[in-house]
Motif scaffolding. Sequence first.
Motif, PDB file in Angstrom:
ATOM      1  N   GLU A  94      -3.087   4.414  -2.835  1.00 22.32           N
ATOM      2  CA  GLU A  94      -3.863   5.620  -2.575  1.00 22.32           C
ATOM      3  C   GLU A  94      -3.140   6.864  -3.056  1.00 22.32           C
ATOM      4  OE1 GLU A  94      -5.978   7.996   1.018  1.00 22.32           O
ATOM      5  OE2 GLU A  94      -3.897   8.147   0.391  1.00 22.32           O
ATOM      6  N   GLU A 138       0.847  -1.197   0.000  1.00 26.09           N
ATOM      7  CA  GLU A 138       0.000   0.000   0.000  1.00 26.09           C
ATOM      8  C   GLU A 138       0.879   1.243   0.000  1.00 26.09           C
ATOM      9  OE1 GLU A 138      -3.159   0.060   2.784  1.00 26.09           O
ATOM     10  OE2 GLU A 138      -3.857  -1.944   2.301  1.00 26.09           O
ATOM     11  N   TYR A 143     -12.101  12.112  -4.877  1.00 25.99           N
ATOM     12  CA  TYR A 143     -11.625  10.773  -4.541  1.00 25.99           C
ATOM     13  C   TYR A 143     -12.384  10.246  -3.333  1.00 25.99           C
ATOM     14  CZ  TYR A 143      -8.721   7.622  -1.720  1.00 25.99           C
ATOM     15  OH  TYR A 143      -8.292   6.604  -0.921  1.00 25.99           O
ATOM     16  N   GLU A 177      -5.610   9.483  -5.150  1.00 24.27           N
ATOM     17  CA  GLU A 177      -5.946  10.818  -4.668  1.00 24.27           C
ATOM     18  C   GLU A 177      -5.392  11.894  -5.584  1.00 24.27           C
ATOM     19  OE1 GLU A 177      -5.329  14.383  -1.920  1.00 24.27           O
ATOM     20  OE2 GLU A 177      -3.747  13.047  -2.597  1.00 24.27           O
ATOM     21  N   GLY A 226     -11.870  10.134   1.038  1.00 21.55           N
ATOM     22  CA  GLY A 226     -11.303   8.794   1.020  1.00 21.55           C
ATOM     23  C   GLY A 226     -10.473   8.448   2.239  1.00 21.55           C
ATOM     24  N   TYR A 243      -3.009  -1.553  -2.260  1.00 20.30           N
ATOM     25  CA  TYR A 243      -3.758  -0.339  -2.583  1.00 20.30           C
ATOM     26  C   TYR A 243      -2.822   0.851  -2.780  1.00 20.30           C
ATOM     27  CZ  TYR A 243      -7.292   3.311  -2.293  1.00 20.30           C
ATOM     28  OH  TYR A 243      -8.090   4.390  -2.565  1.00 20.30           O
ATOM     29  N   TYR A 257     -12.959   6.406  -0.998  1.00 19.29           N
ATOM     30  CA  TYR A 257     -12.576   5.010  -0.774  1.00 19.29           C
ATOM     31  C   TYR A 257     -13.833   4.244  -0.393  1.00 19.29           C
ATOM     32  CZ  TYR A 257     -10.299   0.855   1.081  1.00 19.29           C
ATOM     33  OH  TYR A 257      -9.920  -0.441   1.308  1.00 19.29           O
ATOM     34  N   TYR A 263       1.168   5.545   0.136  1.00 15.85           N
ATOM     35  CA  TYR A 263       0.558   6.800   0.574  1.00 15.85           C
ATOM     36  C   TYR A 263       1.557   7.948   0.409  1.00 15.85           C
ATOM     37  CZ  TYR A 263      -2.726   3.563   2.705  1.00 15.85           C
ATOM     38  OH  TYR A 263      -3.635   2.558   2.903  1.00 15.85           O
ATOM     39  N   GLY A 309     -11.607   4.117  -4.777  1.00 17.40           N
ATOM     40  CA  GLY A 309     -10.622   3.140  -4.348  1.00 17.40           C
ATOM     41  C   GLY A 309     -11.252   1.944  -3.681  1.00 17.40           C
ATOM     42  N   ASN A 363     -10.799   5.010   4.548  1.00 16.59           N
ATOM     43  CA  ASN A 363      -9.629   4.139   4.599  1.00 16.59           C
ATOM     44  C   ASN A 363      -9.148   3.945   6.035  1.00 16.59           C
ATOM     45  OD1 ASN A 363      -7.592   2.543   3.383  1.00 16.59           O
ATOM     46  ND2 ASN A 363      -6.163   4.256   3.417  1.00 16.59           N
ATOM     47  N   ALA A 390      -1.393   7.933   5.848  1.00 19.97           N
ATOM     48  CA  ALA A 390      -2.683   7.661   5.214  1.00 19.97           C
ATOM     49  C   ALA A 390      -3.770   8.589   5.724  1.00 19.97           C
ATOM     50  CB  ALA A 390      -3.083   6.205   5.465  1.00 19.97           C
TER      51      ALA A 390
END
Length: 582
Positions: free
Chosen positions: A358, A109, A372, A362, A137, A356, A374, A111, A350, A141, A156
Amino acid sequence: MRTARTLTATCIVALVAGCATSKQNQVGSAEGEDIVVTSQRAQDEPFSSPLIREHRRQADATSVPSPPPPPSAVAPSIAGKAMAPMPRQEQFSRAFVPPVMTATDPGTERYAGKEVSPVHIARNEPVSTFSVDVDTGAYANARRFLGLGQLPPRDAVRSEELINYFRYDYAAPATRDVPFTVTTDVAVTPWNPATRLMRIGLRGYDLPTAGSRPPANLVFLVDVSGSMSDEDKLPLVKSALAGLASELSPKDKVSIVVYAGAAGLVLEPTSDPAKIRAALDRLSAGGSTAGGAGLQLAYNIARDNFIQGGVNRILLATDGDFNVGVSDNKALIEMVEKQRDSGITLTTLGFGQGNYNEAMMEQIADHGNGNYAYIDSALEARKVLGDQMSATLFTIAKDVKIQVEFNPAQVSQYRLIGYENRALREEDFDNDKVDAGDIGAGHQVTAIYEIVPAGAQGWIGPRRYEDAAPSTAGKAGELAFVKLRYKMPDGKTSRLIERPVSARLMQTSARPTGDFAFATAVAAFGQSLRGDAMMNGFTHAQIAALAGRQQDFWRQEFLRLVGVAGSLAQAENTSEMEYKGG
């Protein structure tokens, strides 16, 4: 960055059962930005220690029935046997060594986090400029992480998206001549009585009925690569978009483009919800991810079916794991920037976890003049694509910028809570060529500044060679001056709104109450998750008390999440103390 050790999850009986998992953050780089890469949850393994067993006993003795779960996934219960009791001398050993967990199926993931906004001295930097942000989002998340028994990675969390997830009691515009209202108020900061909070709230006008929205030309761009096979990915995408199809009117048209190793059109433009749902039902996952090619094809389809004066938007549903063709953030951003001026906007939705991305989701939505979100559950899909469909699809003002000039005679220092990745230069405010965020029908935007009144003790001490405060003759009654610039959806030239903020609001301020108190609690929660060092130890219990009792489902869920985060943070601190022999 945070390293969370694995602990039993009996400390979070208010919401989840099972074990809190360990995760290790790694730092990568993507086009000059700090990208946080997290790992997938480790395989849970039960363990026991005297402290943990006692905590479990106390928790079981005081447990109460759990409230209804939030819409996010809840970690399943993990059954297992505790280890055999340790000898007495080992029980009281000062050295506590946590178990070593071997991660399974490490994820990636990503960010694009920013540092917490710095403090500014008003006499040196009186002006603060930023773009509005209506994305939500980061909240959904963070809810997903907490539902799994984990604190979200600090990078995040974007506090402004947590704040803007909720609606507040701002007055609606009287007419459409000015598309939104502006509200300002001031209160004493709950976590620092020496400072004040200044809130700026915008509310866009609502569309009276669904039929009053212009016709829409929508392209569903769906990732059907192999990474989308999980239940919280493609199956949830199909359910979410099928729900949106049911909300559309006969004047709207939907096309469906999919991509895996290559991109293709699977549904020609249609207004028939049955055809849309049937096409979605036939989708299955497999192959690599040529997201760039899919995005280019979606723009081509949207352009071929462009509705003059209507809504022309691409809805990208993916986990963001592009790995074939154009895949880096900078190239994707350049692609959507070339397309946005043609009147085709981009919304990113998302899905999933583990891989993921992100950071990409975004950023391309921001540069594509869209928003955006999630989607972690069917309820969130309904909220974004059903209840808030008009706000998601219909833009009422674009390139919306806010600029605040603080009066140094009234304010010595200030900081903006959140909006770190929306900061603009002072000269960008009057430059109509500089892109900024858009506001949809019914959207709300909230920004909160923490300010230090002149003469009060601030975060930055006095300087030896500091100049005297400049004269503000004739402006002594003003705390600040707020300016907003925006363009109409089809406009090229911006319009200006100006509003002074009376110094009397600060002089008569008290602790926030009601709606302002809830917004402040959400801001405090976001900053707490980010590890903000200027929160002065403001606890999760204090955050919940500040928010107060709520009747709305989403606000009640927020209170439960605060409780979960508090338990996880306490457990993490306990683990650190035991590890150090405290």
